[in-house]
Design a protein around this motif. Structure first.
Motif, mmCIF file in Angstrom:
data_model
loop_
_atom_site.group_PDB
_atom_site.id
_atom_site.type_symbol
_atom_site.label_atom_id
_atom_site.label_comp_id
_atom_site.label_asym_id
_atom_site.label_seq_id
_atom_site.Cartn_x
_atom_site.Cartn_y
_atom_site.Cartn_z
ATOM 1 N N GLU A 1 5.468 2.837 1.142
ATOM 2 C CA GLU A 1 4.739 3.570 0.110
ATOM 3 C C GLU A 1 5.432 4.901 -0.186
ATOM 4 N N LEU A 2 5.956 5.535 0.843
ATOM 5 C CA LEU A 2 6.624 6.824 0.668
ATOM 6 C C LEU A 2 7.896 6.696 -0.145
ATOM 7 N N PHE B 1 3.477 2.753 5.471
ATOM 8 C CA PHE B 1 3.576 4.158 5.062
ATOM 9 C C PHE B 1 4.953 4.471 4.494
ATOM 10 N N CYS C 1 1.471 -0.265 10.265
ATOM 11 C CA CYS C 1 1.014 0.898 9.494
ATOM 12 C C CYS C 1 2.177 1.816 9.127
ATOM 13 N N LYS D 1 -1.715 6.694 1.418
ATOM 14 C CA LYS D 1 -0.601 6.512 2.355
ATOM 15 C C LYS D 1 -0.772 7.398 3.586
ATOM 16 N N TYR D 2 -1.401 8.550 3.428
ATOM 17 C CA TYR D 2 -1.621 9.408 4.588
ATOM 18 C C TYR D 2 -2.735 8.866 5.486
ATOM 19 N N ASN E 1 -2.772 8.345 -4.293
ATOM 20 C CA ASN E 1 -1.528 8.534 -3.553
ATOM 21 C C ASN E 1 -1.800 9.042 -2.149
#
Length: 127
Positions: free
Chosen positions: A120-121, A117, A113, A76-77, A73
């Protein structure tokens, strides 16, 4: 001005051997020139270098954390940091009045990107 290559690390060593050696034909030099473009790059200023190094350290730490926890997880960062880094590169090109096409490419990659992100968040990508 320092000449840099598209894939700086290994490719630079390959090109050094190929271009520096006398055993290579001119045709091979021409073919390598087609695939690996030469770019003139100006030197980055110290604040941009510092920000880029801090982001590389953060990316490495997040990657190590993801591997040791076997929890991806955190990826994503890393995508978020890539987007921020791309915006910084585009902003630096804008300040130095660099290539507009490359600047737009940096901002476009940052947009992709950020979209990944936020997808995904919110859980759109994970179902």
């Amino acid at each position: 001005m320092k000449k840099t290559r598209l894939f700086y690390g290994i490719v630079y060593k390959i090109q050094f051997v190929v271009y520096g050696g006398n055993l290579v034909s001119n045709k091979l030099k021409y073919v390598l020139g087609l695939f690996f473009e030469e770019r003139e790059s100006t030197k980055s200023t110290k604040p941009f270098i510092l920000i880029r190094h801090i982001m590389m350290i953060l990316t490495g730490l997040i990657l190590i954390l993801a591997i040791f926890n076997v929890n991806f997880n955190f990826i994503k960062y890393i995508i978020l940091l890539f987007g921020i880094g791309s915006i910084i590169d585009g902003f630096e090109r804008f300040l130095k009045k660099g290539n507009k096409r490359q600047m737009l490419l940096d901002f476009g990659f940052a947009f992709i990107c950020f979209v990944l992100f936020f997808m995904e968040l919110t859980g759109v990508l994970v179902q």
